[in-house]
Design an enzyme around this catalytic site. Structure first.
Site, mmCIF file in Angstrom:
data_model
loop_
_atom_site.group_PDB
_atom_site.id
_atom_site.type_symbol
_atom_site.label_atom_id
_atom_site.label_comp_id
_atom_site.label_asym_id
_atom_site.label_seq_id
_atom_site.Cartn_x
_atom_site.Cartn_y
_atom_site.Cartn_z
ATOM 1 N N ARG A 175 0.833 -1.195 0.000
ATOM 2 C CA ARG A 175 0.000 0.000 0.000
ATOM 3 C C ARG A 175 0.874 1.254 0.000
ATOM 4 N NH1 ARG A 175 -2.543 -3.454 3.779
ATOM 5 N NH2 ARG A 175 -4.708 -3.977 3.251
ATOM 6 N N LYS A 214 -3.092 -1.434 8.275
ATOM 7 C CA LYS A 214 -4.543 -1.305 8.165
ATOM 8 C C LYS A 214 -5.272 -2.401 8.932
ATOM 9 C CE LYS A 214 -8.179 -0.541 4.741
ATOM 10 N NZ LYS A 214 -8.487 -0.406 3.297
ATOM 11 N N ARG A 225 -1.064 -1.079 -6.963
ATOM 12 C CA ARG A 225 -1.443 -2.236 -6.135
ATOM 13 C C ARG A 225 -2.528 -3.060 -6.823
ATOM 14 N NH1 ARG A 225 -1.702 -4.039 -0.711
ATOM 15 N NH2 ARG A 225 -3.784 -4.387 0.133
ATOM 16 N N HIS A 227 -4.712 -8.728 2.780
ATOM 17 C CA HIS A 227 -6.149 -8.608 2.970
ATOM 18 C C HIS A 227 -6.616 -9.577 4.049
ATOM 19 C CE1 HIS A 227 -6.914 -6.771 -1.274
ATOM 20 N NE2 HIS A 227 -6.629 -5.868 -0.364
ATOM 21 N N TYR A 261 -10.139 -5.394 -5.792
ATOM 22 C CA TYR A 261 -8.816 -5.203 -6.387
ATOM 23 C C TYR A 261 -8.608 -5.930 -7.711
ATOM 24 C CZ TYR A 261 -7.023 -2.646 -2.434
ATOM 25 O OH TYR A 261 -6.812 -1.685 -1.488
#
Length: 388
Positions: A208, A249, A330, A353, A363
């Site tokens: 990211r 994240k 990404r 993820h 994505y």
């Protein structure tokens, strides 16, 4: 003969200064011995009495009445000043911009007690013509929290914003992914550019943008341990981000990624150039150990990276810089791996993820124009049946 009012029933009189009828009612005494008097005013006797009934009804419900001049603007400004404690600077800035750009100009002058669900519905419907659904949700959230705070402080009876649903706004620009040809064109075009290493690492590892901006050299191993058992390849430890508190994240976003050979070469060249910049900056250099830093060693912000990225890819054939963002590198990483048959579960692990559903729905952009699985299988099935 007119019947005399009972004690405590209140009174009605004309106020020449205000030029209004004033209806009053005495409700006894408070804990300090002070008389409790409630008032209602109006241009007529009937209007004053009706207003007094409303005030008494609110008092019986345990609700204070907001000052007559307390507006939506007052509530929003109070929330911006005191209701965002503990939030990140970016969150405060976003809420402030949304409030001052969209809420205050349209609803700010309304008295908070007069704000109705219909007013909010019309306002959101008007905004839906030009704003995305995500922005509408943010606007609704800001106004909702401001009014909720005011309600908790007895400035208004109820929060009508909470009763209103968010309409569907304009469709946002869909994210996209580079094809293999486009990706190769980008990599060739950015050679020698200050953004070269950033773009190579982002595209070839899927990290990211907020993770790369927080990456430090002590989390980069360009040599690995080839003679260890098992061998350890060159790698980066994606353990931090520029998010509040420095955490990634999600829990699964904390990962260590092996580096492709092209990334190793780009990072070595990048480190050498950074040492040159350090010498040029001299005492102005702020050594924070960042891999991707400004000319004086400080952290890059998202706008810095976006501008530099678009400037770098401007020479790539078939790429319109304004139509691309660093985050889509990404997306390209996910799509290129998927197109080469890498299992979705493995791709999900690589990009950090929490589940494969995000990888699949958000994505992965299927690059192949035709999905051939069904046709190939049916050809095999029915060709077998035709054999004698």
């Amino acid at each position: 003969m007119t019947k005399r009012r009972s004690r405590g029933d209140g009174g009605l009189h004309w106020d020449p200064k205000r030029e209004r009828w004033i209806a009053t009612a005495s409700l006894g005494y408070d804990g300090r011995g002070k008389r409790i008097v409630k008032r209602g005013s109006g241009r007529t006797k009937t209007e004053a009495k009706a207003k007094l009934k409303e005030v008494l009804r609110d008092y019986e419900d345990g609700l204070a009445i907001a000052p007559t001049g307390y507006t939506v603007e007052n509530a929003v400004n109070d929330w911006l000043a005191y209701g965002l404690a503990g939030r990140t600077a970016a969150t405060v800035q976003t809420c402030t911009i949304l409030s001052r750009t969209h809420i205050l100009p349209d609803l700010g002058r309304l008295k908070l007690r007069d704000l109705g669900a219909e007013d909010v519905d019309k306002w959101l419907a008007e905004k839906a013509r030009t704003l995305s659904t995500r922005t509408l949700q943010s606007l609704h959230g800001c106004l909702n929290r401001a009014v909720k705070r005011a309600m908790a402080r007895d400035k208004v009876k109820r929060n009508v914003v909470e009763l209103c649903s968010v309409p569907t706004g304009r469709a946002g620009r869909p994210s996209k992914a580079l094809t293999l040809t486009q990706a190769e064109a980008v990599l060739r075009a950015v050679e020698g550019d200050p953004m070269h290493a950033y773009i190579v690492v982002s595209l070839l590892t899927g990290a990211r943008t907020e993770e790369l901006r927080a990456l430090t050299w002590d989390h980069v191993d360009l040599d690995g341990r080839p003679h260890a058992v098992p061998a350890v390849p060159p790698h980066i430890a994606v353990w931090r981000s520029v998010r509040h508190g420095g955490d990634t994240k999600t829990r699964k976003s904390r990962r260590t990624l092996a580096l492709p050979g092209r990334c190793v070469e780009a990072l070595r060249a990048h480190r050498a150039r950074q040492e040159e910049r350090r010498g040029i900056a001299g005492v102005k250099w702020q050594d924070r150990g960042l891999v991707f830093a400004s000319e004086v060693g400080t952290e890059l912000d998202a706008a810095n990276v976006r501008r530099a990225f678009r400037r770098a890819v401007a020479k790539a054939a078939g790429i319109v810089p304004a139509e691309w963002t660093p985050r889509e590198l990404r997306h390209s990483f996910v799509s290129l791996l998927s197109d080469r048959g890498v299992p979705l579960e493995e791709i999900s692990r690589l990009v950090g993820h929490s589940s494969t559903s995000v990888t699949e729905e958000v994505y992965r952009k299927q690059i192949r124009p035709v999905i051939q699985t069904g046709a190939v299988a049916m050809d095999r099935i029915f060709s077998a049946e035709r054999e004698p």
